[in-house]
Design a protein around this motif. Sequence first.
Motif, PDB file in Angstrom:
ATOM      1  N   ILE A  73       8.243 -22.604 -30.777  1.00  0.00           N
ATOM      2  CA  ILE A  73       7.214 -21.576 -30.932  1.00  0.00           C
ATOM      3  C   ILE A  73       6.661 -21.744 -32.334  1.00  0.00           C
ATOM      4  O   ILE A  73       7.427 -21.767 -33.305  1.00  0.00           O
ATOM      5  CB  ILE A  73       7.774 -20.161 -30.717  1.00  0.00           C
ATOM      6  CG1 ILE A  73       8.405 -20.060 -29.322  1.00  0.00           C
ATOM      7  CG2 ILE A  73       6.670 -19.112 -30.895  1.00  0.00           C
ATOM      8  CD1 ILE A  73       9.170 -18.779 -29.083  1.00  0.00           C
ATOM      9  N   PHE A  75       4.253 -20.655 -35.554  1.00  0.00           N
ATOM     10  CA  PHE A  75       3.760 -19.460 -36.228  1.00  0.00           C
ATOM     11  C   PHE A  75       2.848 -19.848 -37.383  1.00  0.00           C
ATOM     12  O   PHE A  75       3.109 -20.824 -38.084  1.00  0.00           O
ATOM     13  CB  PHE A  75       4.927 -18.654 -36.819  1.00  0.00           C
ATOM     14  CG  PHE A  75       5.875 -18.117 -35.790  1.00  0.00           C
ATOM     15  CD1 PHE A  75       5.763 -16.811 -35.338  1.00  0.00           C
ATOM     16  CD2 PHE A  75       6.892 -18.902 -35.282  1.00  0.00           C
ATOM     17  CE1 PHE A  75       6.645 -16.306 -34.394  1.00  0.00           C
ATOM     18  CE2 PHE A  75       7.784 -18.417 -34.341  1.00  0.00           C
ATOM     19  CZ  PHE A  75       7.656 -17.112 -33.894  1.00  0.00           C
ATOM     20  N   PRO A  80       2.838 -15.688 -33.937  1.00  0.00           N
ATOM     21  CA  PRO A  80       2.978 -16.813 -33.008  1.00  0.00           C
ATOM     22  C   PRO A  80       1.608 -17.187 -32.438  1.00  0.00           C
ATOM     23  O   PRO A  80       0.897 -16.329 -31.915  1.00  0.00           O
ATOM     24  CB  PRO A  80       3.906 -16.265 -31.923  1.00  0.00           C
ATOM     25  CG  PRO A  80       3.701 -14.790 -31.955  1.00  0.00           C
ATOM     26  CD  PRO A  80       3.376 -14.449 -33.382  1.00  0.00           C
ATOM     27  N   SER A  83       2.939 -22.687 -28.479  1.00  0.00           N
ATOM     28  CA  SER A  83       4.312 -23.119 -28.204  1.00  0.00           C
ATOM     29  C   SER A  83       4.277 -24.514 -27.591  1.00  0.00           C
ATOM     30  O   SER A  83       3.199 -25.057 -27.316  1.00  0.00           O
ATOM     31  CB  SER A  83       5.021 -22.140 -27.261  1.00  0.00           C
ATOM     32  OG  SER A  83       4.594 -22.336 -25.933  1.00  0.00           O
ATOM     33  N   LEU A  89       0.897 -17.674 -24.093  1.00  0.00           N
ATOM     34  CA  LEU A  89       1.809 -17.002 -25.018  1.00  0.00           C
ATOM     35  C   LEU A  89       1.172 -15.682 -25.434  1.00  0.00           C
ATOM     36  O   LEU A  89      -0.021 -15.631 -25.732  1.00  0.00           O
ATOM     37  CB  LEU A  89       2.048 -17.887 -26.244  1.00  0.00           C
ATOM     38  CG  LEU A  89       2.949 -17.315 -27.335  1.00  0.00           C
ATOM     39  CD1 LEU A  89       3.768 -18.430 -27.958  1.00  0.00           C
ATOM     40  CD2 LEU A  89       2.165 -16.588 -28.396  1.00  0.00           C
ATOM     41  N   SER A  90       1.975 -14.617 -25.444  1.00  0.00           N
ATOM     42  CA  SER A  90       1.537 -13.327 -25.961  1.00  0.00           C
ATOM     43  C   SER A  90       2.713 -12.712 -26.706  1.00  0.00           C
ATOM     44  O   SER A  90       3.842 -13.185 -26.611  1.00  0.00           O
ATOM     45  CB  SER A  90       1.046 -12.409 -24.840  1.00  0.00           C
ATOM     46  OG  SER A  90       2.085 -12.149 -23.919  1.00  0.00           O
ATOM     47  N   TYR A  91       2.439 -11.654 -27.458  1.00  0.00           N
ATOM     48  CA  TYR A  91       3.525 -10.995 -28.186  1.00  0.00           C
ATOM     49  C   TYR A  91       3.171  -9.540 -28.409  1.00  0.00           C
ATOM     50  O   TYR A  91       2.022  -9.127 -28.302  1.00  0.00           O
ATOM     51  CB  TYR A  91       3.804 -11.700 -29.518  1.00  0.00           C
ATOM     52  CG  TYR A  91       2.746 -11.471 -30.569  1.00  0.00           C
ATOM     53  CD1 TYR A  91       2.892 -10.467 -31.519  1.00  0.00           C
ATOM     54  CD2 TYR A  91       1.599 -12.242 -30.601  1.00  0.00           C
ATOM     55  CE1 TYR A  91       1.916 -10.249 -32.479  1.00  0.00           C
ATOM     56  CE2 TYR A  91       0.618 -12.033 -31.549  1.00  0.00           C
ATOM     57  CZ  TYR A  91       0.781 -11.039 -32.491  1.00  0.00           C
ATOM     58  OH  TYR A  91      -0.194 -10.807 -33.435  1.00  0.00           O
ATOM     59  N   THR A  93       4.800  -6.047 -30.929  1.00  0.00           N
ATOM     60  CA  THR A  93       5.721  -5.627 -31.972  1.00  0.00           C
ATOM     61  C   THR A  93       6.334  -4.298 -31.582  1.00  0.00           C
ATOM     62  O   THR A  93       5.618  -3.358 -31.235  1.00  0.00           O
ATOM     63  CB  THR A  93       4.985  -5.505 -33.319  1.00  0.00           C
ATOM     64  OG1 THR A  93       4.403  -6.775 -33.620  1.00  0.00           O
ATOM     65  CG2 THR A  93       5.934  -5.112 -34.426  1.00  0.00           C
ATOM     66  N   MET A  98       9.645  -8.541 -33.136  1.00  0.00           N
ATOM     67  CA  MET A  98       8.520  -9.147 -32.447  1.00  0.00           C
ATOM     68  C   MET A  98       9.051  -9.709 -31.131  1.00  0.00           C
ATOM     69  O   MET A  98      10.022 -10.474 -31.129  1.00  0.00           O
ATOM     70  CB  MET A  98       7.905 -10.275 -33.277  1.00  0.00           C
ATOM     71  CG  MET A  98       6.747 -10.960 -32.583  1.00  0.00           C
ATOM     72  SD  MET A  98       6.035 -12.291 -33.562  1.00  0.00           S
ATOM     73  CE  MET A  98       5.317 -11.339 -34.897  1.00  0.00           C
ATOM     74  N   ILE A 100       8.196 -11.993 -28.006  1.00  0.00           N
ATOM     75  CA  ILE A 100       7.277 -13.050 -27.612  1.00  0.00           C
ATOM     76  C   ILE A 100       7.475 -13.346 -26.136  1.00  0.00           C
ATOM     77  O   ILE A 100       8.610 -13.478 -25.671  1.00  0.00           O
ATOM     78  CB  ILE A 100       7.521 -14.312 -28.459  1.00  0.00           C
ATOM     79  CG1 ILE A 100       7.319 -13.986 -29.944  1.00  0.00           C
ATOM     80  CG2 ILE A 100       6.618 -15.459 -28.017  1.00  0.00           C
ATOM     81  CD1 ILE A 100       7.788 -15.054 -30.885  1.00  0.00           C
TER      82      ILE A 100
END
Length: 118
Positions: A73, A75, A80, A83, A89-91, A93, A98, A100
């Motif tokens: 992954i 950053f 992020p 990958s 990809l999502s994230y 908080t 965090m 992911i």
Amino acid sequence: MLRFALAFSLLSSPVIAQVATQSGTDGKNALGTVPCAATAGASLQSCNAELRRRDDGAATLAVLLPTGEVRNIYFTNGIPDSSSSTSKLSYETLGDIMVIFIEPGEVYEIPKAALNSQ
């Protein structure tokens, strides 16, 4: 480095408490574990991981998945952005964590403090 050591502390998940650990560091890179799940619906488990930092603020988190695959992954400035998977990809908080997501079902929980610039 104290900030990084503190970042790998007890983490909480809605389903099960997981622990992120730091087993070694050279002051820039670190080895330890992070909570992860490799498939949709799987419970989080402790996965071996290595955080590799670069001087430009970028970092790579390499995680050994329960399937034996290594997921990288990438950053930029603690966010992020891609990958080693071709999937989305999502994230989000959640407090100091965090979370992911890599479709269709990979999940990683990373302490935000571990990703802060040194």
